[in-house]
Design a protein around this motif. Structure first.
Motif, PDB file in Angstrom:
ATOM      1  N   GLU A  78       9.060  -6.245  -1.253  1.00  0.00           N
ATOM      2  CA  GLU A  78       8.565  -6.656  -2.571  1.00  0.00           C
ATOM      3  C   GLU A  78       8.102  -5.396  -3.292  1.00  0.00           C
ATOM      4  OE1 GLU A  78       8.374  -9.531  -4.054  1.00  0.00           O
ATOM      5  OE2 GLU A  78       8.528 -11.103  -2.529  1.00  0.00           O
ATOM      6  N   ILE A  79       8.760  -5.056  -4.366  1.00  0.00           N
ATOM      7  CA  ILE A  79       8.419  -3.803  -5.045  1.00  0.00           C
ATOM      8  C   ILE A  79       6.998  -3.814  -5.602  1.00  0.00           C
ATOM      9  CG2 ILE A  79       9.223  -4.388  -7.381  1.00  0.00           C
ATOM     10  CD1 ILE A  79      10.456  -1.520  -7.414  1.00  0.00           C
ATOM     11  N   ASP A  80       6.456  -5.013  -5.830  1.00  0.00           N
ATOM     12  CA  ASP A  80       5.121  -5.107  -6.417  1.00  0.00           C
ATOM     13  C   ASP A  80       4.003  -4.760  -5.444  1.00  0.00           C
ATOM     14  OD1 ASP A  80       6.060  -5.808  -8.941  1.00  0.00           O
ATOM     15  OD2 ASP A  80       6.285  -7.900  -8.361  1.00  0.00           O
ATOM     16  N   ASP A  81       4.286  -4.669  -4.141  1.00  0.00           N
ATOM     17  CA  ASP A  81       3.252  -4.179  -3.229  1.00  0.00           C
ATOM     18  C   ASP A  81       3.729  -2.893  -2.535  1.00  0.00           C
ATOM     19  OD1 ASP A  81       5.018  -4.992  -1.275  1.00  0.00           O
ATOM     20  OD2 ASP A  81       3.578  -6.223  -0.180  1.00  0.00           O
ATOM     21  N   MET A  82       4.617  -2.170  -3.241  1.00  0.00           N
ATOM     22  CA  MET A  82       5.185  -0.933  -2.700  1.00  0.00           C
ATOM     23  C   MET A  82       4.560   0.280  -3.383  1.00  0.00           C
ATOM     24  SD  MET A  82       7.781  -0.086  -0.560  1.00  0.00           S
ATOM     25  CE  MET A  82       8.942  -1.446  -0.734  1.00  0.00           C
ATOM     26  N   VAL A 126      14.335   3.758  -3.604  1.00  0.00           N
ATOM     27  CA  VAL A 126      13.485   2.643  -3.167  1.00  0.00           C
ATOM     28  C   VAL A 126      13.556   1.499  -4.177  1.00  0.00           C
ATOM     29  CG1 VAL A 126      11.105   1.912  -2.731  1.00  0.00           C
ATOM     30  CG2 VAL A 126      11.921   4.101  -1.822  1.00  0.00           C
ATOM     31  N   ILE A 127      13.466   1.846  -5.463  1.00  0.00           N
ATOM     32  CA  ILE A 127      13.529   0.818  -6.510  1.00  0.00           C
ATOM     33  C   ILE A 127      14.877   0.109  -6.482  1.00  0.00           C
ATOM     34  CG2 ILE A 127      13.588   0.449  -9.016  1.00  0.00           C
ATOM     35  CD1 ILE A 127      11.444   2.625  -9.260  1.00  0.00           C
ATOM     36  N   LYS A 144      15.252  -8.609  -5.289  1.00  0.00           N
ATOM     37  CA  LYS A 144      14.126  -9.277  -5.930  1.00  0.00           C
ATOM     38  C   LYS A 144      13.936  -8.775  -7.358  1.00  0.00           C
ATOM     39  CE  LYS A 144      12.678 -11.349  -2.094  1.00  0.00           C
ATOM     40  NZ  LYS A 144      11.615 -10.792  -1.273  1.00  0.00           N
ATOM     41  N   THR A 145      13.454  -9.636  -8.200  1.00  0.00           N
ATOM     42  CA  THR A 145      13.000  -9.209  -9.518  1.00  0.00           C
ATOM     43  C   THR A 145      11.526  -8.856  -9.405  1.00  0.00           C
ATOM     44  OG1 THR A 145      12.422 -11.462 -10.130  1.00  0.00           O
ATOM     45  CG2 THR A 145      14.644 -10.699 -10.716  1.00  0.00           C
ATOM     46  N   HIS A 146      11.031  -8.081 -10.364  1.00  0.00           N
ATOM     47  CA  HIS A 146       9.609  -7.758 -10.317  1.00  0.00           C
ATOM     48  C   HIS A 146       9.061  -7.649 -11.725  1.00  0.00           C
ATOM     49  CE1 HIS A 146      11.248  -3.771 -11.073  1.00  0.00           C
ATOM     50  NE2 HIS A 146      10.043  -3.375 -11.407  1.00  0.00           N
ATOM     51  N   GLY A 151      -5.122   0.576   2.668  1.00  0.00           N
ATOM     52  CA  GLY A 151      -4.861  -0.831   2.411  1.00  0.00           C
ATOM     53  C   GLY A 151      -4.341  -1.136   1.018  1.00  0.00           C
ATOM     54  N   LEU A 152      -3.786  -0.118   0.347  1.00  0.00           N
ATOM     55  CA  LEU A 152      -3.332  -0.302  -1.029  1.00  0.00           C
ATOM     56  C   LEU A 152      -1.861  -0.697  -1.132  1.00  0.00           C
ATOM     57  CD1 LEU A 152      -5.252   2.680  -2.646  1.00  0.00           C
ATOM     58  CD2 LEU A 152      -5.751   0.249  -2.896  1.00  0.00           C
ATOM     59  N   GLY A 153      -1.221  -0.912   0.011  1.00  0.00           N
ATOM     60  CA  GLY A 153       0.175  -1.328  -0.014  1.00  0.00           C
ATOM     61  C   GLY A 153       0.975  -0.641   1.077  1.00  0.00           C
ATOM     62  N   MET A 154       2.253  -0.966   1.147  1.00  0.00           N
ATOM     63  CA  MET A 154       3.157  -0.313   2.094  1.00  0.00           C
ATOM     64  C   MET A 154       3.977   0.715   1.336  1.00  0.00           C
ATOM     65  SD  MET A 154       6.376  -2.931   2.638  1.00  0.00           S
ATOM     66  CE  MET A 154       7.395  -1.603   3.321  1.00  0.00           C
ATOM     67  N   THR A 155       4.726   1.533   2.069  1.00  0.00           N
ATOM     68  CA  THR A 155       5.625   2.474   1.437  1.00  0.00           C
ATOM     69  C   THR A 155       6.839   2.676   2.337  1.00  0.00           C
ATOM     70  OG1 THR A 155       5.754   4.604   0.281  1.00  0.00           O
ATOM     71  CG2 THR A 155       4.631   4.600   2.421  1.00  0.00           C
TER      72      THR A 155
END
Length: 312
Positions: free
Chosen positions: A187-191, A204-205, A212-214, A236-240
């Motif tokens: 999910e790009i929104d938590d990337m 990545v994008i 998925k859309t974002h 804890g700000l997201g994954m990468t």
């Protein structure tokens, strides 16, 4: 008309200033100006509009500069032919490397390359992909290492290796307990992403957008370095996603957060780039052989799916 005059014209066209051009050519400004004026008199045209600040090319000047680039590049080929005939592998070699490749690949091959080819004087710069393309086209780089394919008509690409993407997923993230990742999980929104201008960011994008859309307006955290992305992820700000070679030097604790993809693994193609005129091919061949030989011991992945670095 001389090749030196054309070389001076190219310098002024690039710098848009006679004084700065003279400095790059290591001559005095009056010498450079006089030679360009002699060429203009011989051709009976004005190459530069000196009334503009900065100096601009005239319309005919643009055509002259385009042809001058070809002539100057071809003149370099004569020395290239002589060097190849003598089996000489040396001289100055200007190499550009993108930021997400420089810190991992350069330490792997540089010492071996210098030891094997001591007569080559390497000048290495960390540059973005756009800067690399521009400098190769303008003749200011002999070669570069970047993610491909770039689909540029002026540039040739020789694949060095395929580098898989690896998920870096901290505890408490929704995917942390998943053994193997699928691209559809992303999910790009938590990337966490690199800043704009990095081709790894575009990869990545592209990988996420394929499934998925974002929301373009949603808050996204971006950084200029992969090391910072890892630290932010640990907070804890997201994954990468990381290039595989960046995972090799992580601490044992950090490696617990690595998650590999099911095959075929998404990966980037890393290539040696050079101008289609193929100057200094003996050095390019030598560099390709050294890097390819070293990288085989580091990356064993074969079943990969190449993700484009081009922005969509």
């Amino acid at each position: 008309m001389t090749i030196t005059q054309l070389y001076y014209v190219l310098a002024v066209a690039e710098q848009q200033n006679f004084t700065k051009a003279a400095e790059t050519c290591f001559v005095t400004q009056p010498t450079l100006s006089m030679q360009i004026q002699k060429l203009e008199e011989e051709l009976d045209v004005l190459i530069f509009d000196r009334s503009k600040k900065p100096i601009e090319l005239t319309e005919v000047g643009k055509k002259i500069v385009s042809q001058a680039k070809n002539i100057v590049n071809e003149s370099y080929r004569i020395q290239d032919i002589v060097d190849q005939e003598k089996g000489f592998i040396g001289g100055e070699f200007r190499l550009g490397i993108i930021p997400t490749i420089m810190p991992t690949l350069l330490p792997m091959f540089l010492k071996t390359f210098i030891k094997k080819y001591p007569k080559i004087k390497l000048k290495i710069e960390e540059l973005t992909t756009d800067e690399i393309i521009s400098r190769i086209k303008e003749g200011h780089l002999d070669a570069a290492i970047a993610a491909t394919p770039l689909e540029n008509e002026y540039i040739k690409e020789r694949v060095l290796y395929f580098e898989p993407f690896v998920g870096y997923i901290p505890e408490h993230h929704r995917l942390h307990n998943k053994q193997k990742l699928n691209t559809t999980d992303l999910e790009i929104d938590d990337m966490l992403l690199l800043e704009d201008g990095h081709c790894f960011r575009d990869g990545v994008i592209n990988l996420c957008k394929a499934f998925k859309t974002h929301n373009e307006d949603q808050f996204q955290l971006e950084s200029g370095s992969i090391e910072t992305l890892i630290k932010l992820s640990n907070e804890g700000l997201g994954m990468t996603l990381l290039p595989y070679l960046h995972t090799l030097d992580l601490s044992d604790t950090a490696k617990h957060n690595l998650h590999y993809f099911n095959e075929p693994s998404p990966a980037r193609e890393v290539s040696l780039l050079y101008h289609k005129s193929e100057l200094k091919m003996q050095i390019i061949d030598a560099m390709h052989n050294v890097i390819s030989g070293i990288i085989k011991g580091a990356i064993a992945f074969q079943n990969v799916n190449i993700v484009s670095p081009l922005p969509k």
